[in-house]
Each structure stands twice: as structure tokens, then as C-alpha cells.
Design a protein around this motif. Structure first.
Motif, PDB file in Angstrom:
ATOM      1  N   ARG A   1       0.843  -1.195   0.000  1.00  0.00           N
ATOM      2  CA  ARG A   1       0.000   0.000   0.000  1.00  0.00           C
ATOM      3  C   ARG A   1       0.879   1.246   0.000  1.00  0.00           C
ATOM      4  NH1 ARG A   1      -4.089  -0.108   4.847  1.00  0.00           N
ATOM      5  NH2 ARG A   1      -2.239  -0.788   6.002  1.00  0.00           N
ATOM      6  N   ARG A   2       0.271   2.337  -0.361  1.00  0.00           N
ATOM      7  CA  ARG A   2       0.948   3.639  -0.339  1.00  0.00           C
ATOM      8  C   ARG A   2       0.252   4.549   0.656  1.00  0.00           C
ATOM      9  NH1 ARG A   2       5.978   4.370  -2.791  1.00  0.00           N
ATOM     10  NH2 ARG A   2       6.066   3.155  -4.711  1.00  0.00           N
ATOM     11  N   LEU A   3       1.041   5.362   1.347  1.00  0.00           N
ATOM     12  CA  LEU A   3       0.462   6.397   2.189  1.00  0.00           C
ATOM     13  C   LEU A   3      -0.099   7.505   1.310  1.00  0.00           C
ATOM     14  CD1 LEU A   3       3.123   6.773   5.022  1.00  0.00           C
ATOM     15  CD2 LEU A   3       0.948   5.544   5.100  1.00  0.00           C
ATOM     16  N   GLN A   4      -1.203   8.062   1.739  1.00  0.00           N
ATOM     17  CA  GLN A   4      -1.805   9.184   1.018  1.00  0.00           C
ATOM     18  C   GLN A   4      -1.207  10.464   1.582  1.00  0.00           C
ATOM     19  OE1 GLN A   4      -5.954   8.751  -0.192  1.00  0.00           O
ATOM     20  NE2 GLN A   4      -6.335  10.774   0.649  1.00  0.00           N
ATOM     21  N   LEU A   5      -0.243  11.032   0.847  1.00  0.00           N
ATOM     22  CA  LEU A   5       0.519  12.184   1.311  1.00  0.00           C
ATOM     23  C   LEU A   5       0.526  13.277   0.263  1.00  0.00           C
ATOM     24  CD1 LEU A   5       3.636  10.186   2.606  1.00  0.00           C
ATOM     25  CD2 LEU A   5       1.765  11.075   4.027  1.00  0.00           C
ATOM     26  N   LEU A   6       0.915  14.468   0.684  1.00  0.00           N
ATOM     27  CA  LEU A   6       1.159  15.532  -0.281  1.00  0.00           C
ATOM     28  C   LEU A   6       2.364  15.140  -1.145  1.00  0.00           C
ATOM     29  CD1 LEU A   6       0.687  18.664   2.005  1.00  0.00           C
ATOM     30  CD2 LEU A   6      -0.901  17.797   0.269  1.00  0.00           C
ATOM     31  N   PRO A   7       2.434  15.633  -2.378  1.00  0.00           N
ATOM     32  CA  PRO A   7       3.517  15.217  -3.284  1.00  0.00           C
ATOM     33  C   PRO A   7       4.910  15.369  -2.685  1.00  0.00           C
ATOM     34  CG  PRO A   7       1.853  16.431  -4.501  1.00  0.00           C
ATOM     35  CD  PRO A   7       1.467  16.515  -3.061  1.00  0.00           C
ATOM     36  N   ALA A   8       5.162  16.463  -1.981  1.00  0.00           N
ATOM     37  CA  ALA A   8       6.493  16.681  -1.415  1.00  0.00           C
ATOM     38  C   ALA A   8       6.823  15.626  -0.365  1.00  0.00           C
ATOM     39  CB  ALA A   8       6.592  18.076  -0.804  1.00  0.00           C
ATOM     40  N   ALA A   9       5.856  15.303   0.493  1.00  0.00           N
ATOM     41  CA  ALA A   9       6.080  14.305   1.535  1.00  0.00           C
ATOM     42  C   ALA A   9       6.237  12.919   0.930  1.00  0.00           C
ATOM     43  CB  ALA A   9       4.929  14.323   2.537  1.00  0.00           C
ATOM     44  N   SER A  10       5.433  12.616  -0.100  1.00  0.00           N
ATOM     45  CA  SER A  10       5.534  11.316  -0.763  1.00  0.00           C
ATOM     46  C   SER A  10       6.905  11.128  -1.403  1.00  0.00           C
ATOM     47  CB  SER A  10       4.426  11.186  -1.816  1.00  0.00           C
ATOM     48  OG  SER A  10       4.479   9.934  -2.455  1.00  0.00           O
ATOM     49  N   SER A  11       7.387  12.165  -2.056  1.00  0.00           N
ATOM     50  CA  SER A  11       8.702  12.107  -2.682  1.00  0.00           C
ATOM     51  C   SER A  11       9.805  11.951  -1.638  1.00  0.00           C
ATOM     52  CB  SER A  11       8.943  13.375  -3.505  1.00  0.00           C
ATOM     53  OG  SER A  11      10.243  13.390  -4.048  1.00  0.00           O
ATOM     54  N   ALA A  12       9.684  12.671  -0.521  1.00  0.00           N
ATOM     55  CA  ALA A  12      10.683  12.581   0.538  1.00  0.00           C
ATOM     56  C   ALA A  12      10.713  11.177   1.140  1.00  0.00           C
ATOM     57  CB  ALA A  12      10.389  13.616   1.622  1.00  0.00           C
ATOM     58  N   LEU A  13       9.541  10.575   1.286  1.00  0.00           N
ATOM     59  CA  LEU A  13       9.468   9.223   1.842  1.00  0.00           C
ATOM     60  C   LEU A  13      10.151   8.219   0.916  1.00  0.00           C
ATOM     61  CD1 LEU A  13       8.398   7.112   3.861  1.00  0.00           C
ATOM     62  CD2 LEU A  13       6.240   7.106   2.573  1.00  0.00           C
ATOM     63  N   GLU A  14       9.847   8.291  -0.384  1.00  0.00           N
ATOM     64  CA  GLU A  14      10.451   7.353  -1.334  1.00  0.00           C
ATOM     65  C   GLU A  14      11.969   7.508  -1.384  1.00  0.00           C
ATOM     66  OE1 GLU A  14       8.614   7.564  -5.146  1.00  0.00           O
ATOM     67  OE2 GLU A  14       6.574   7.424  -4.340  1.00  0.00           O
ATOM     68  N   LYS A  15      12.446   8.744  -1.403  1.00  0.00           N
ATOM     69  CA  LYS A  15      13.893   8.975  -1.461  1.00  0.00           C
ATOM     70  C   LYS A  15      14.577   8.477  -0.195  1.00  0.00           C
ATOM     71  CE  LYS A  15      13.678  13.004  -4.557  1.00  0.00           C
ATOM     72  NZ  LYS A  15      13.892  14.473  -4.665  1.00  0.00           N
ATOM     73  N   ALA A  16      13.964   8.722   0.943  1.00  0.00           N
ATOM     74  CA  ALA A  16      14.568   8.297   2.207  1.00  0.00           C
ATOM     75  C   ALA A  16      14.623   6.774   2.294  1.00  0.00           C
ATOM     76  CB  ALA A  16      13.777   8.869   3.379  1.00  0.00           C
ATOM     77  N   CYS A  17      13.533   6.092   1.904  1.00  0.00           N
ATOM     78  CA  CYS A  17      13.517   4.626   1.946  1.00  0.00           C
ATOM     79  C   CYS A  17      14.581   4.053   1.016  1.00  0.00           C
ATOM     80  CB  CYS A  17      12.137   4.094   1.569  1.00  0.00           C
ATOM     81  SG  CYS A  17      10.868   4.326   2.846  1.00  0.00           S
ATOM     82  N   SER A  18      14.724   4.644  -0.153  1.00  0.00           N
ATOM     83  CA  SER A  18      15.734   4.188  -1.107  1.00  0.00           C
ATOM     84  C   SER A  18      17.142   4.385  -0.553  1.00  0.00           C
ATOM     85  CB  SER A  18      15.577   4.928  -2.432  1.00  0.00           C
ATOM     86  OG  SER A  18      16.589   4.555  -3.349  1.00  0.00           O
TER      87      SER A  18
END
Length: 369
Positions: free
Chosen positions: A225-242
Motif C-alpha cells: 500500500r501507499r500512504l496518502q501524502l502531499l507530493p512533497a512528503a511522498s517524494s521525501a518518503l520514497e527517497k529516504a527509503c531508497s
């Protein structure tokens, strides 16, 4: 007894899959009633470490032809004082007549009359034991004719398979207890956790995190599943996990929701899981400001540090950031009395002022009260 394809589909597979049902084995019980032409069936389950006052789990299934009849409560059968079913030999199928008290004619008549009133003339009992971890009793009843030898053979053949499934159920119950304890402790601290893969997809969450976050309405086509976030937060989450998954950083914090000032700590997963497993790349932790019930906290502080009732109440308030004067007046203490109490609190807790007291309280057992 040779097992047929129908046996596999209707009885044994539902036994394996049924450990995950709530309550367990509903499909198996319905199929067993149909196969044996029983009118009703009861499955009674007791875990070995259950408290004596805890009632067993009772699963009751009724054949379609009896569905309009009055619901039968197993406690009515249990109240008849039949042969103690806890003493039955595991694996053996007993007729219900073997459970009656033939040594006491008056009691025997009462038992027969009560069973007849409940529509029970014939019955079969099977006790299943899971090696000391749990016990189960399977009761099938009919009204007008006895069970066939094929039905009794089916019941006997089920015994070892039900015992294996019961052992699995007992192990799952222990794991669920462990999980519930861990989740309850985190919830008391206002913390929730999520497991992420390297792409920021959610692999698992605990109930606290589920309540604190919103998830995308449609499942991610790549799984998870994906969290429903604002675009900036979603991008920050993906980059941090990577970055964490690739070993560039060990941990970081990101802002998930500016409106709530909600941050998430992301760290490399260091869980030790048995094989087989799908190991997350990242563990995310959320925390909101939550404190224990004030009365419960006061009681624990009193017991931990030997404080008086008033001293413990003052210490609890001081740990919440109130000044000595504010906390004392809330407790109807004079300013001088509050200061004297605070000195006693510091001495008894081994702290050197309010800041040190806050550290002692929040780092101890009190927040779990």
C-alpha cells in the motif's frame, strides 16, 4: 479409512485454512455437519494457559433443516453434568449414552429428559489434545436416528488432523498475544510503526499507525500500500527509503503532514525474523504526545519511589511540565508546602531538579501505567 478428493476439499483443507478464521473452523464445521448428517455440532476450545474463570470458545453450527429452531446454548448441555469431558481419552469417539450417569436413576432420567427437550437423542463426542497447549471437544448431535458407521469413521479420522490444526492455533494465539502486548505498549507511548520496502510501499502497519495515517484508496499495482501524502512528503518518503535501503544513511526524519506537524522517523530495519520471511528495508515510527492517566501515574510513582500520596500527585504534575507553584495550587497546597514536597520528591527519586525528575519519570515505568 482412505481419504478421497472430497475429504480433502471439504474437511482437511478447511481445517488448515480455518485457523485464520474468527472464530476458527467455521467452514470446516459446516462441511462436517453436512457430511455426517448431524443436526447440530459444537466445537469447544480451551487453551492450556487460559484463566480458570475464562469461558472456552464454543463454535456452534446448525444444519439448514434446523436453522429455524431455537438456538441451542452449549451451556445447557454442560449444566447436565454429563461425564466430565475433560477426562475423555483423546482420539476416541464416544456415544452420548456413554456420558450419562447410569449410577443415579433419578439423575439419568433428568439428563435424558433435558436432552430430549433440546432435540438431542443421539450424539458423538471426540476429544482432541494438542500436546498440552490446548484441548478441543467436538460434539455432533441428531434427533431421530443414530449416526452411521461412516459418519463415526469420518469423525475418528479427523482427530489427528484437528489435533495438528489445534497446535497451530495455539501457536498463533501465543504470537497474537505477543503482538498485542507490543502494540499496546507502543500505543501507551503514543507510538505507531510501519514497515516499508525500498520503494516506500507499506508492507505492514500496527493499529496505532493505521489510526494516525491515511492510505491510498487503491492498492499499489506493484504490491503493498501507499500512504496518502502531499507530493512533497511522498517524494521525501520514497527517497529516504531508497537511501536507507542502499546503505547511504542509517536513519532520518521526514515531515509527513505539515498541518499536524507530524513527523516520521525512518531507520534501517534490524528485525530478526525466522525464515521464510519478507524482510522490510525500513521501519517507520510515528509518535504523538500521549501521557498515562494521571491517577494511575500517581499510584505508580508512589509505589516506585516510596512517595506519599500528595508527593506522588505533585511529582506526576511536575513530570507534565507544570511549575512547582502551579502544581501545588492545583493540589490545594500552599506555595511553601509545594516547595518542601518537591525537595522530598527529588531526594526520594534521586533526581536533582524538575528536569531530572521529568527524565526519570518518562524513562521509567510510569508512562506504561
Amino acid at each position: 479409512m482412505a481419504f478421497t478428493h472430497t475429504d480433502q476439499q471439504e474437511l482437511f483443507l478447511p481445517l488448515v485454512e480455518g485457523v485464520h478464521e474468527t472464530p476458527p473452523w467455521g467452514a470446516f464445521m459446516r462441511n462436517l455437519v453436512a457430511r455426517t448428517y448431524a443436526r447440530r455440532a459444537f466445537l469447544i476450545i480451551t487453551l492450556a494457559n487460559a484463566m480458570p474463570s475464562q469461558e472456552p470458545t464454543v463454535i456452534h453450527v446448525t444444519a439448514p433443516r434446523a436453522v429455524r429452531e431455537r438456538q441451542l446454548d452449549f451451556r445447557r448441555i454442560n449444566a447436565l453434568g454429563l461425564h466430565p469431558y475433560g477426562q475423555l481419552r483423546p482420539g476416541r469417539v464416544y456415544a452420548i449414552d456413554e456420558m450419562l450417569d447410569f449410577d443415579d436413576p433419578a439423575r439419568l432420567a433428568l439428563q435424558r429428559s433435558a436432552l430430549a427437550e433440546m432435540g438431542i437423542r443421539y450424539g458423538r463426542w471426540l476429544r482432541v489434545s494438542a500436546g498440552g497447549a490446548a484441548d478441543a471437544w467436538l460434539l455432533l448431535v441428531r434427533e431421530r436416528e443414530d449416526f452411521s458407521s461412516a459418519a463415526v469413521s469420518t469423525l475418528a479420522a479427523i482427530g489427528p488432523h484437528l489435533a495438528a490444526s489445534l497446535r497451530t492455533l495455539a501457536a498463533l494465539a501465543e504470537q497474537r498475544l505477543q503482538t498485542a502486548m507490543a502494540q499496546a505498549a507502543l500505543a501507551r507511548l503514543g507510538a505507531g510503526q510501519l514497515a516499508f520496502d525500498a520503494g516506500g510501499r507499506v508492507m505492514a502497519t500496527d493499529p496505532q499507525a493505521e489510526r494516525m495515517l491515511t492510505f491510498a484508496p487503491a492498492p499499489d499495482p506493484r504490491g503493498g500500500r501507499r500512504l496518502q501524502l502531499l507530493p512533497a512528503a511522498s517524494s521525501a518518503l520514497e527517497k529516504a527509503c531508497s537511501a536507507i535501503a542502499e546503505g547511504h544513511i542509517e536513519a532520518t526524519a521526514i515531515l509527513l503532514d505539515p498541518a499536524r506537524d507530524l513527523h516520521m522517523l525512518l531507520r534501517k530495519c534490524d528485525l530478526a525474523l525466522p525464515e521464510p520471511h519478507a524482510l522490510p528495508a525500513v521501519i517507520g515510527t510515528l509518535r504523538t504526545s500521549v501521557r498515562e492517566d494521571e491517577r494511575a501515574g500517581t499510584r505508580i510513582l508512589r509505589e516506585l519511589h516510596g512517595l506519599s500520596d500528595r508527593e506522588a500527585a505533585l511529582a506526576e504534575k511536575l513530570s507534565r511540565g507544570e511549575t512547582i507553584i502551579e502544581a501545588g495550587r492545583a493540589l490545594r497546597l500552599t506555595d511553601e508546602t509545594a516547595r518542601n514536597y518537591s525537595k522530598r520528591i527529588y531526594a526520594k527519586t534521586g533526581t536533582r531538579g524538575q528536569g531530572d525528575l521529568v527524565r526519570e519519570v518518562l524513562g521509567g515505568l510510569t508512562p506504561f501505567a
